[in-house]
Design an enzyme around this catalytic site. Structure first.
Site, PDB file in Angstrom:
ATOM      1  N   ASP A 135       0.867  -1.171   0.000  1.00 58.60           N
ATOM      2  CA  ASP A 135       0.000   0.000   0.000  1.00 58.60           C
ATOM      3  C   ASP A 135       0.908   1.226   0.000  1.00 58.60           C
ATOM      4  O   ASP A 135       2.065   1.152   0.400  1.00 58.60           O
ATOM      5  CB  ASP A 135      -0.905  -0.035   1.242  1.00 58.60           C
ATOM      6  CG  ASP A 135      -2.132   0.836   1.049  1.00 58.60           C
ATOM      7  OD1 ASP A 135      -2.185   1.565   0.039  1.00 58.60           O
ATOM      8  OD2 ASP A 135      -3.026   0.792   1.901  1.00 58.60           O
ATOM      9  N   ASP A 169      -3.519   7.548  -3.938  1.00 62.34           N
ATOM     10  CA  ASP A 169      -4.819   8.159  -4.234  1.00 62.34           C
ATOM     11  C   ASP A 169      -5.159   9.230  -3.206  1.00 62.34           C
ATOM     12  O   ASP A 169      -4.407   9.462  -2.264  1.00 62.34           O
ATOM     13  CB  ASP A 169      -5.907   7.080  -4.258  1.00 62.34           C
ATOM     14  CG  ASP A 169      -6.044   6.365  -2.930  1.00 62.34           C
ATOM     15  OD1 ASP A 169      -5.010   5.903  -2.406  1.00 62.34           O
ATOM     16  OD2 ASP A 169      -7.161   6.273  -2.394  1.00 62.34           O
ATOM     17  N   CYS A 320     -14.040 -23.737  17.871  1.00 61.39           N
ATOM     18  CA  CYS A 320     -13.169 -23.769  16.702  1.00 61.39           C
ATOM     19  C   CYS A 320     -12.213 -24.947  16.853  1.00 61.39           C
ATOM     20  O   CYS A 320     -11.836 -25.297  17.971  1.00 61.39           O
ATOM     21  CB  CYS A 320     -12.391 -22.452  16.632  1.00 61.39           C
ATOM     22  SG  CYS A 320     -11.073 -22.447  15.413  1.00 61.39           S
ATOM     23  N   CYS A 322      -9.212 -25.122  15.041  1.00 66.86           N
ATOM     24  CA  CYS A 322      -7.923 -24.808  14.427  1.00 66.86           C
ATOM     25  C   CYS A 322      -6.818 -25.298  15.377  1.00 66.86           C
ATOM     26  O   CYS A 322      -7.070 -25.518  16.563  1.00 66.86           O
ATOM     27  CB  CYS A 322      -7.806 -23.313  14.139  1.00 66.86           C
ATOM     28  SG  CYS A 322      -7.403 -22.287  15.552  1.00 66.86           S
ATOM     29  N   CYS A 325      -6.539 -23.389  18.758  1.00 72.43           N
ATOM     30  CA  CYS A 325      -7.668 -23.558  19.686  1.00 72.43           C
ATOM     31  C   CYS A 325      -7.675 -24.951  20.308  1.00 72.43           C
ATOM     32  O   CYS A 325      -7.996 -25.116  21.481  1.00 72.43           O
ATOM     33  CB  CYS A 325      -8.995 -23.305  18.986  1.00 72.43           C
ATOM     34  SG  CYS A 325      -9.260 -21.567  18.630  1.00 72.43           S
TER      35      CYS A 325
HETATM   36 ZN    ZN Z   1      -9.334 -21.392  16.403  1.00 75.02          ZN
END
Ligand code: ZN
Length: 620
Positions: A135, A169, A320, A322, A325
């Site tokens: 950016d 911009d 979750c 993942c 977790c």
């Molecule tokens: Zn997770």
């Protein structure tokens, strides 16, 4: 010339919108258009985007930059070298992100980082060998800190060897029409300036669309910015919109930008990283996203879920699976030292975004993206409102790009299901092509009527019984247009049926095959003989794709090779993806029959990729 354009843009500011619009038309027709179309031919474009699969307005595609290929829809995790939470290397190794975004302005302002980037290049600085988007720091100007000329930051991005840079911009705050218009015009001037600064051809560049959520300003911005050789267009989303969860304005911005820039250009939503809204933004045609939300939310003690963002104090469980977790106990999390907790939350949040992106891509593959969007819309009333607005405002666009037949059944998923473009378009065809108010039972096995599981009362069949000939003729009318059926399929055809299911399978005239009925969606697939008959019935350019090229190319199509978009000379602009089409040469002689991958208005505008998948060539 440059002086003239700037002068013109200055004058535009002093006019009323009506005057400006009238003027703009003349403007295009005169000097500006001529000068810049010549300019466009000169500038080499770095990036070529191609569509591989699609659903709703979404594009599962790919583009290549500096030899590296990335798939869209693409999510770029943002990395801030001053506040590292997850390293680019971990993003790549553990999450599989092949592209990331960082801020060239932040690096430029820090002497140590700047020197290292200039010496080792951006990939060396980040220790990341994937695609790096940077950016330019325009967003920092909101905070009033920016003292930066575009020339400095464009050159800097080139000197550190980024893969995709962003012009500088002039963002808008989304406050008022005048303020947004100012930003459209100032950004267009910067676009013009950018085109004189760009020196390295291998770097791809993003141009920025402004205009708040005002459709007419977005259209103006798209038209002005399309005059410059940008590879990708990014939409500047005023922070005000996402801070106030104004999904409707965000979606309207995206939709109007998508409708007004070339379909070949990928569209990037700046700073969108809330997993709740990603599926909707992909469905309206956004291809690229970037966000630091995973880290920003983490610092604020927030945990992303599919149904919204939760504060960790609210959590009694971790919903979750993942890797982070699974190895964490929710009680431990609450008493964890802050720094460690931020790392945990950032990692979980990034997994959450990755999982949502994968769910979106899989839904495109299965053609059930609208259903995923409808499910997500249940997480927040404002999201549902914006989906309904998108269905209404985007109707003409979706009607043109959403595939005509799909791999998955259409499931009722709430009141707004009746606004689904597949359903509305099908009912419109019944009215326009068959002249019926109720759906003839002859279409009871054709998409979407035969594949829908809806609430009773949505699909009204006429309840009549049709013989096989009537049935197949009605399907042909529905598929190709009024009164095609009786001409395409004469009285004396032989209709072959499946012994097992009793359904119509093939249509013959004597020993010649005319077509087959696809068992999955009830549409007709034409044989070459069928395509020849259809060509005689339909006036050019109806359902035709005209190929131009040398003898070798024509021969390839005749032998069954697919038709690439850049060889399409013209076509029926109303062709919808997945429709059966007739491929002809410039003299309207049949070359092949196949199915459209691109919509008619997109054919020829993509320089890469297939426009028609050929099923059978005349010399195969
Ligand atoms: Zn997770």
């Amino acid at each position: 010339m440059e002086f003239m354009v700037s002068l013109y843009l200055n004058q535009m500011k002093m006019r009323s919108w009506g005057e400006l619009r009238r003027d703009l038309k003349t403007f295009y027709e005169n000097a500006y258009y001529t000068a810049f179309s010549i300019f466009s031919l000169k500038g080499g474009l770095t990036l070529e985007f191609e569509i591989k699969d699609r659903d709703a307005g979404a594009r599962l595609g790919r583009f290549k930059v500096k030899g590296r290929v990335v798939e869209t829809p693409l999510f770029l995790p943002v990395y801030n070298p001053n506040i590292p939470v997850i390293t680019p290397n971990e993003m790549k190794e553990k999450y599989g992100f092949k592209a990331i975004m960082t801020n060239a302005y932040i690096i430029y302002k820090n002497e140590v980082l700047r020197d290292k980037a200039l010496k080792e290049g951006i990939h060396g600085l980040l220790n990341f060998d994937g695609v790096v988007f940077t950016d330019s720091g325009a967003y920092q100007s909101f905070k009033g800190k920016l003292e930066l000329r575009q020339e400095e930051i464009v050159k800097f991005q080139e000197n550190i060897g980024v893969d995709v840079g962003v012009m500088l911009d002039v963002p808008s705050r989304g406050e008022s029409f005048e303020e947004c218009r100012e930003s459209v015009i100032e950004t267009a001037k910067r676009g013009e300036e950018w085109s004189t600064l760009r020196a390295r051809e291998e770097i791809a560049w993003e141009g920025v669309i402004q205009g708040g959520a005002y459709p007419e300003l977005l259209e103006l911005s798209c038209k002005l910015m399309s005059k410059f050789d940008f590879d990708i267009f990014a939409v500047g989303v005023p922070p005000k919109y996402w801070m106030s969860y104004d999904f409707e304005l965000i979606a309207i911005q995206g939709l109007n930008s998508r409708m007004n820039i070339s379909p070949e250009k990928p569209l990037h939503a700046f700073g969108m990283g809330n997993p709740l809204v990603l599926s909707l933004l992909v469905a309206i045609g956004y291809d690229v996203f970037d966000s630091a939300s995973y880290a920003i939310y983490a610092k604020d003690g927030r945990y992303m879920t599919e149904w919204g963002v939760k504060r960790i104090e609210e959590l009694d469980y971790l919903p979750c699976d993942c890797p982070v977790c699974l190895s964490m106990d929710v009680g431990e999390l609450k008493i964890m030292a802050r720094e460690e907790r931020v790392k945990f939350l950032a990692r979980h949040n990034l997994y959450m975004i990755l999982r949502e992106m994968n769910a979106i891509k899989q839904a495109i593959r299965e053609n059930r993206l609208w259903e995923l969007v409808q499910q997500r819309a249940r997480a927040h009333p404002k999201l549902l409102e914006s989906l309904i607005r998108v269905f209404k405002d985007g109707w003409n666009y979706f009607k043109a790009v959403d595939p005509i037949r799909k791999r998955a059944a259409l499931f009722y998923s709430g009141e707004e299901t009746t606004l689904r473009p597949e359903l509305k378009r099908a009912l419109e065809r019944v009215k326009e092509r068959l002249g019926c108010d109720r759906i003839p039972s002859a279409l009871s096995e054709t998409y979407p009527f035969g594949q829908s599981i809806l609430k009773s009362g949505i699909l009204n069949f006429d309840g009549k019984s049709y013989d096989d000939l009537e049935k197949i003729r009605i399907i042909a009318d529905y598929q190709f247009g009024s009164e095609v059926g009786s001409k395409l399929i004469p009285e004396d055809v032989f209709i072959e049926k499946s012994k097992r299911t009793g359904r119509i399978r093939r249509i013959w005239i004597g020993d010649t095959l005319i077509g087959a009925l696809r068992p999955s969606d009830g549409f007709i697939s034409l044989s070459l003989e069928g395509a020849l008959r259809l060509k005689k019935i339909l006036q050019p350019p109806k359902y035709r794709v005209y190929v131009s090229g040398n003898d070798k190319l024509i021969q390839m199509v005749k032998s069954g090779g697919d038709v690439f978009s850049r060889f399409v000379a013209k076509c029926d602009l109303e062709i919808v993806p997945k429709e059966e089409v007739i491929v002809v040469d410039q003299n309207d002689s049949l070359l092949a029959v196949g199915q459209a991958v691109l919509a008619g208005f997109e054919m020829g505008r993509f320089r890469r990729g297939v426009a028609v998948k050929v099923r059978k060539g005349v010399e195969e």
